[in-house]
Design a protein around this motif. Structure first.
Motif, PDB file in Angstrom:
ATOM      1  N   THR A  51      15.066  -2.910  11.053  1.00  0.00           N
ATOM      2  CA  THR A  51      13.699  -3.014  11.574  1.00  0.00           C
ATOM      3  C   THR A  51      13.410  -1.918  12.602  1.00  0.00           C
ATOM      4  OG1 THR A  51      14.471  -4.635  13.196  1.00  0.00           O
ATOM      5  CG2 THR A  51      13.487  -5.500  11.190  1.00  0.00           C
ATOM      6  N   VAL A  63      14.538   2.502   2.841  1.00  0.00           N
ATOM      7  CA  VAL A  63      13.699   1.315   2.660  1.00  0.00           C
ATOM      8  C   VAL A  63      12.416   1.789   1.986  1.00  0.00           C
ATOM      9  CG1 VAL A  63      12.589  -0.647   3.779  1.00  0.00           C
ATOM     10  CG2 VAL A  63      14.653   0.317   4.770  1.00  0.00           C
ATOM     11  N   TYR A  75       5.406   1.788   8.997  1.00  0.00           N
ATOM     12  CA  TYR A  75       6.451   0.943   8.390  1.00  0.00           C
ATOM     13  C   TYR A  75       6.212  -0.528   8.733  1.00  0.00           C
ATOM     14  CZ  TYR A  75      11.282  -0.848   7.797  1.00  0.00           C
ATOM     15  OH  TYR A  75      12.398  -1.559   7.451  1.00  0.00           O
ATOM     16  N   TYR A  76       5.800  -0.761   9.990  1.00  0.00           N
ATOM     17  CA  TYR A  76       5.640  -2.141  10.454  1.00  0.00           C
ATOM     18  C   TYR A  76       4.442  -2.846   9.823  1.00  0.00           C
ATOM     19  CZ  TYR A  76       9.165  -0.832  13.831  1.00  0.00           C
ATOM     20  OH  TYR A  76      10.329  -0.405  14.407  1.00  0.00           O
ATOM     21  N   HIS A  78       4.188  -3.080   6.776  1.00  0.00           N
ATOM     22  CA  HIS A  78       4.687  -3.590   5.495  1.00  0.00           C
ATOM     23  C   HIS A  78       5.894  -4.516   5.624  1.00  0.00           C
ATOM     24  CE1 HIS A  78       1.869  -0.761   3.906  1.00  0.00           C
ATOM     25  NE2 HIS A  78       2.455   0.215   4.574  1.00  0.00           N
ATOM     26  N   ILE A  79       6.352  -4.715   6.837  1.00  0.00           N
ATOM     27  CA  ILE A  79       7.476  -5.646   7.016  1.00  0.00           C
ATOM     28  C   ILE A  79       7.057  -6.771   7.974  1.00  0.00           C
ATOM     29  CG2 ILE A  79       9.169  -3.805   6.655  1.00  0.00           C
ATOM     30  CD1 ILE A  79       9.852  -4.052   9.675  1.00  0.00           C
ATOM     31  N   PRO A 150       3.733  -9.289   4.577  1.00  0.00           N
ATOM     32  CA  PRO A 150       4.760  -8.238   4.403  1.00  0.00           C
ATOM     33  C   PRO A 150       5.342  -8.178   2.993  1.00  0.00           C
ATOM     34  CG  PRO A 150       5.673 -10.125   5.561  1.00  0.00           C
ATOM     35  CD  PRO A 150       4.205 -10.391   5.430  1.00  0.00           C
ATOM     36  N   LEU A 152       8.431  -6.854   2.765  1.00  0.00           N
ATOM     37  CA  LEU A 152       9.835  -7.089   3.105  1.00  0.00           C
ATOM     38  C   LEU A 152       9.857  -7.979   4.347  1.00  0.00           C
ATOM     39  CD1 LEU A 152      12.878  -6.509   2.899  1.00  0.00           C
ATOM     40  CD2 LEU A 152      12.485  -4.316   4.028  1.00  0.00           C
ATOM     41  N   TRP A 153      10.509  -9.137   4.206  1.00  0.00           N
ATOM     42  CA  TRP A 153      10.446 -10.158   5.266  1.00  0.00           C
ATOM     43  C   TRP A 153      11.852 -10.361   5.828  1.00  0.00           C
ATOM     44  CZ3 TRP A 153       9.111 -16.019   4.180  1.00  0.00           C
ATOM     45  CH2 TRP A 153       8.692 -16.629   5.362  1.00  0.00           C
ATOM     46  N   THR A 182       7.703 -11.019  -2.569  1.00  0.00           N
ATOM     47  CA  THR A 182       8.193 -10.570  -1.252  1.00  0.00           C
ATOM     48  C   THR A 182       9.723 -10.541  -1.262  1.00  0.00           C
ATOM     49  OG1 THR A 182       6.294 -11.581  -0.171  1.00  0.00           O
ATOM     50  CG2 THR A 182       8.184 -11.087   1.222  1.00  0.00           C
TER      51      THR A 182
END
Lengths: 286, 237
Positions: A51, A63, A75-76, A78-79, A150, A152-153, A182
């Motif tokens: 992260t 990633v 990036y944040y 999408h996660i 997100p 990616l969780w 997800t």
């Protein structure tokens, strides 16, 4: 591949050695990937690296097919990241926490009230989060981590502090999210959660990945096909017998027992994930 | 200002409001005005008032930003902020800009309460806000260096004393040139001009401009310090 990790190493500043010592693993889209290990094994550190909370790692991490080090604040968007402790603004209400948080994202976000309902949290409650129980706070942390929908969780001990009913609801929700596409990176030392949820699990011990496989495959490795029955014996006691299904004589004895005994319980004795962990690492998870 | 900074400023103000920061400032303001109205002779007010005006955004501003930071540390909410598109720089900017609002209002109210609501109140707002930004930046940098508020209080005393040194020159206890390098000096120059009602606009503009340069430098320093240290802070949390 959503996540690709090769020879990942990390050492805390001033630390004596690497707490992550050459990790290799991949995570596919829509997969629930369990990261299992005892406290201090490197689980949370791995999540912090992925992260970008800990940027000074060594090795190759991709990633969304991009080098992790090259990803910027987008990036944040999408996660989603859920933590193992309730890091909320305790002087705000639950709705205010979500409302402010959603304001930091550049992508469509979910309505706070809908999220509160999904996680069985009070809507329109004027109470500040500081007055919530630990379980409620943890559910709010989970809700917050989903607000930006997100891809990616990241989940760190998602059922911590939950009663059995809410723990089941959370497990169901994680499965629904994965079914919807997800990808889930689940860090836990709870074997039940891992066994019931994960498509694959990785065992980490002292910063090293020991094994990566499906829970079923891990449990069936070196598995002896054993059955245990319990039945009332003379004098009001409970008798217990085990049978090896690979041994014809023992198998026949099992069939005879079913026909002649008043069986109260019958169990197959495949190892649990914790047994497997103990076998491959030589240490327990607690 | 970016949308994210605006949201973060609103967040900072809401948290400070819930943590009763306005109560502290309001109490200080009322107390200061009462003291001036009842105890300070009229002829001394222009001499003493600037020091009190400086104290609100100056000394108290340093402490309040740190108090906000330690509150967030206690809740560990900073970690959650780190995993949003809000950058460290945006977060620090919002914290400093938001935290400068209350001390500015409080000091402006003191000015209005002591010398009346006239044009000076409007003129004093820009230097007050800029000195509050500088104080907030100092408080933020210091709070990244000390693990808890108690250590911070001890560690910040020398910094606040140095920051307040231009008061010696203001009270003519040191030569006027001695502390020109300290960012609080141009603020005291402006407060002095306004309290004596002897405002020279070129001098005012010059001092406010210099204060702006100091504020920009302090702001930049705070962002740089925070960005380099805060992730370390998370690492050891």
């Amino acid at each position: 591949m959503i996540v690709r990790v090769r020879d990942l190493r990390f050492r805390y500043p001033g630390g004596a050695g690497d707490v992550l010592d050459g990790l290799d693993f991949d995570i596919s889209e829509g997969e629930i990937f369990g990261f299992l290990g005892p406290n201090g094994s490197g689980k949370s550190t791995t999540q912090k690296v992925l992260t970008r909370i800990l940027p000074s790692y060594r090795g190759a991490v991709k990633v969304f097919d991009k080098d992790l080090g090259s990803l910027r604040s987008d990036y944040y968007n999408h996660i989603g990241v859920s933590f193992e402790f309730p890091n909320l603004y305790e002087k705000l209400t639950a709705e205010e926490n979500l409302e402010f948080y959603r304001g930091f994202f550049d992508v469509p976000t979910d309505e706070p009230r809908e999220l509160l309902e999904r996680f069985d949290l009070p809507v329109g409650d004027s109470r500040r989060v500081g007055a919530f129980s630990k379980g409620m706070k943890m559910r709010l942390v989970l809700a917050r981590s989903l607000i930006n929908r997100p891809k990616l969780w990241f989940l760190d001990e998602p059922t911590t502090g939950q009663d059995p009913l809410h723990a089941v609801q959370i497990r169901d929700m994680i499965r629904q999210m994965a079914d919807g596409g997800t990808t889930v990176f689940l860090t836990t030392h709870d074997m039940t959660v891992a066994d019931k949820l994960c498509d694959r699990v990785a065992f980490i011990n002292d910063g090293t990945l020991v094994v990566v496989d499906t829970p079923r495959a891990l449990k069936l490795q070196d598995h002896q096909r054993l059955v245990r029955i319990e039945y009332p014996a003379d004098g009001g006691t409970l008798a217990r017998e085990e049978f090896h299904l690979d041994d014809p004589a023992s198998k026949q004895a099992f069939v005879d027992a079913i026909q002649t005994r008043e069986i109260e319980t019958i169990h197959t004795l495949e190892p649990s994930l914790e047994d497997v962990f103990l076998r491959v690492t030589g240490r327990g998870l607690s | 200002m970016s949308r994210r900074i605006t949201v973060a400023v609103r967040l900072v103000l809401t948290i400070q409001s819930r943590a009763k920061f306005p109560h502290v400032y309001f109490g200080m303001t009322v107390f200061t005005v009462i003291v001036f109205r009842t105890l300070v002779p009229d002829e001394l007010i222009p001499m003493v008032l600037p020091a009190f005006l400086f104290g609100e955004p100056g000394s108290l501003g340093v402490l309040m930003v740190a108090a906000h930071r330690y509150l967030e540390r206690g809740e560990r909410s900073v970690v959650a902020i780190l995993v949003t598109p809000l950058s460290s720089g945006e977060y620090v900017s919002a914290l400093i800009l938001g935290s400068a609002v209350l001390p500015t209002i409080a000091a402006a109210l003191i000015q209005a309460g002591v010398q009346g609501f006239d044009g000076r109140v409007l003129l004093i707002v820009p230097p007050l806000y800029l000195i509050a930004v500088i104080s907030g930046s100092i408080g933020l940098v210091l709070s990244t260096m000390f693990r808890d508020f108690t250590r911070f209080l001890v560690g910040s005393i020398p910094a606040i004393m140095i920051y307040s040194l231009p008061l010696l020159a203001f009270f003519k206890l040191a030569p006027w040139w001695a502390f020109k390098w300290i960012p609080s000096d141009p603020a005291l120059v402006v407060f002095g001009m306004l309290s004596h009602d002897a405002v020279s606009m070129p001098a005012y503009a010059g001092s406010v401009g210099l204060l702006g340069v100091f504020a920009a430098a302090a702001w930049w320093g705070a962002i740089a310090t925070y960005s380099s240290r805060v992730r370390g802070e998370v690492e050891f949390a």
